[in-house]
Write an enzyme that holds these catalytic residues in place. Structure first.
Site, PDB file in Angstrom:
ATOM      1  N   LYS A 161      63.837 -49.334 -18.895  1.00 18.16           N
ATOM      2  CA  LYS A 161      63.809 -48.259 -18.632  1.00 18.16           C
ATOM      3  C   LYS A 161      64.670 -48.109 -16.991  1.00 18.16           C
ATOM      4  CE  LYS A 161      60.409 -44.428 -19.082  1.00 18.16           C
ATOM      5  NZ  LYS A 161      61.330 -43.647 -19.703  1.00 18.16           N
TER       6      LYS A 161
ATOM      7  N   GLU B  72      68.380 -42.645 -30.321  1.00 17.06           N
ATOM      8  CA  GLU B  72      67.124 -41.848 -30.043  1.00 17.06           C
ATOM      9  C   GLU B  72      67.544 -40.629 -29.334  1.00 17.06           C
ATOM     10  OE1 GLU B  72      65.255 -44.191 -26.807  1.00 17.06           O
ATOM     11  OE2 GLU B  72      67.015 -44.925 -26.165  1.00 17.06           O
TER      12      GLU B  72
HETATM   13  N1  PDD Z   1      61.099 -40.459 -21.305  1.00 19.13           N
HETATM   14  N2  PDD Z   1      63.453 -42.813 -24.983  1.00 19.13           N
HETATM   15  C1  PDD Z   1      64.186 -42.556 -23.952  1.00 19.13           C
HETATM   16  C2  PDD Z   1      65.517 -42.894 -23.612  1.00 19.13           C
HETATM   17  C3  PDD Z   1      63.093 -42.151 -22.835  1.00 19.13           C
HETATM   18  O1  PDD Z   1      63.717 -41.887 -21.643  1.00 19.13           O
HETATM   19  C4  PDD Z   1      61.700 -42.303 -23.143  1.00 19.13           C
HETATM   20  C5  PDD Z   1      61.133 -41.733 -22.172  1.00 19.13           C
HETATM   21  C6  PDD Z   1      61.405 -42.525 -24.526  1.00 19.13           C
HETATM   22  C7  PDD Z   1      59.995 -42.451 -24.834  1.00 19.13           C
HETATM   23  O2  PDD Z   1      59.277 -43.429 -24.266  1.00 19.13           O
HETATM   24  P1  PDD Z   1      57.527 -43.202 -24.005  1.00 19.13           P
HETATM   25  O3  PDD Z   1      56.942 -42.752 -25.445  1.00 19.13           O
HETATM   26  O4  PDD Z   1      57.074 -44.311 -23.385  1.00 19.13           O
HETATM   27  O5  PDD Z   1      57.549 -41.838 -22.927  1.00 19.13           O
HETATM   28  C8  PDD Z   1      62.279 -42.999 -25.409  1.00 19.13           C
HETATM   29  C9  PDD Z   1      60.495 -40.266 -20.193  1.00 19.13           C
HETATM   30  C10 PDD Z   1      59.234 -39.608 -20.798  1.00 19.13           C
HETATM   31  C11 PDD Z   1      61.092 -39.644 -19.043  1.00 19.13           C
HETATM   32  O6  PDD Z   1      62.496 -39.936 -18.874  1.00 19.13           O
HETATM   33  O7  PDD Z   1      60.894 -38.451 -18.540  1.00 19.13           O
END
Ligand code: PDD
Length: 285
Positions: free
Chosen positions: A149, A182
């Site tokens: 991330k 995604e």
């Molecule tokens: N984004 N894929 C990507 C590229 C993301 O940036 C995110 C989350 C997810 C989903 O992950 P989770 O369910 O753990 O939030 C998948 C966050 C919310 C953001 O960048 O604001």
């Protein structure tokens, strides 16, 4: 009331919350982040978010600046100081401040830690989920380790803006094999004509969303069939339903992809029921 941010040991009004120009996050996007739903003194799925944070840090060889428990205290404190009833908390850790040089600093410097929080409009999110969103497809031109991330989000930013420029709300990345990976900041799902849920397997090509992980429990509880595999854009066009999942949007129906209606062009029963039940399966601590 002024918003409060945590920056390297201090709680500060947002206007005074500053990082050094030679922070490696600013110079190189050399850092990682987490976004967690929270409010009313609680954080949703805190331990899973902090576990993923640990993994992201270890993959890019930044040490945890403090224990997960201590980080949890700060997250909660920022939520409380901002009097968040329902919102998100954002945490970012970078390799720290040092003279600009691509190589890691020697000796090591302290990682930088920033935490902010902001309210979300629950009614507005619910209204959006009732209407559903349009997405466009864009080539997935990101690096090969989006399971980390990382705060380096330029392709995601450009994809989201391309969607907005075309009157859509979000973008779905499509890899060189024609498979959907995604969304710009969420995981992508479809419901096949046979009623099976499909989302891409969690390899290095997607972020393993915490919402995605919890949703498997909801899916099992609802006795639905699910498969973790790559699915093509063509398959998505022919799907009965489509939706995205993320901490800030939970389950958000997708009703158009590249201008084509999905199913009957309205949010479907599967996405709606998963959204309704999500918080019964998420950890609230
Ligand atoms: N984004 N894929 C990507 C590229 C993301 O940036 C995110 C989350 C997810 C989903 O992950 P989770 O369910 O753990 O939030 C998948 C966050 C919310 C953001 O960048 O604001």
């Amino acid at each position: 009331m002024s918003r409060i941010a945590y920056v390297n040991g201090r709680y500060l009004p947002l206007r005074d919350a500053k990082v050094h120009v030679e922070d490696r996050g600013y110079q190189f996007a050399d850092g990682v982040y987490e976004v967690c739903e929270g409010g009313g003194g609680r954080l949703i799925d805190e331990s899973r978010h902090l576990e993923r944070l640990k993994r992201s840090l270890s993959e890019i060889r930044i040490r945890m600046p403090m224990s997960a428990a201590a980080l949890g205290v700060i997250l909660r404190e920022v939520v409380a100081r901002n009097r968040i009833g329902y919102g998100i908390v954002y945490l970012q850790i970078t390799r720290g401040v040092t003279r600009r040089d691509h190589a890691f600093p020697v000796p090591q410097v302290e990682p930088s830690l920033v935490v902010t929080a902001r309210p979300l409009n629950m009614a507005r999110n619910a209204a959006l989920a009732e209407k559903g969103i349009a997405v466009i497809s864009v080539p997935d031109n990101r690096w090969g380790r989006v399971d980390i991330k990382s705060i380096g989000l330029l392709p995601n930013v450009l994809a989201r803006q391309a969607a907005i420029d075309q009157g859509a709300r979000d973008a779905w990345f499509v890899d060189k094999d024609g498979a959907v990976t995604e969304a710009a900041s969420a995981n992508a799902w479809i419901v096949t004509p046979a009623g099976k849920l499909v989302t891409r397997h969690a390899d290095h090509g997607i972020l393993r969303g915490i919402t995605r992980t919890v949703l498997f429990d909801v899916i099992n509880a609802q006795n639905l069939a699910v498969e973790e595999r790559a699915f093509t854009l063509e398959e998505a066009f022919a799907a009965r339903e489509a939706f995205i999942t993320s901490a800030s949007q939970i389950v958000l129906p997708v009703v158009r992809i590249d201008g084509r209606p999905i199913g009957d062009g309205r949010p479907g029963p599967v996405a709606t029921a998963l959204r309704r039940d999500f918080h019964r399966y998420a950890e609230a601590g």
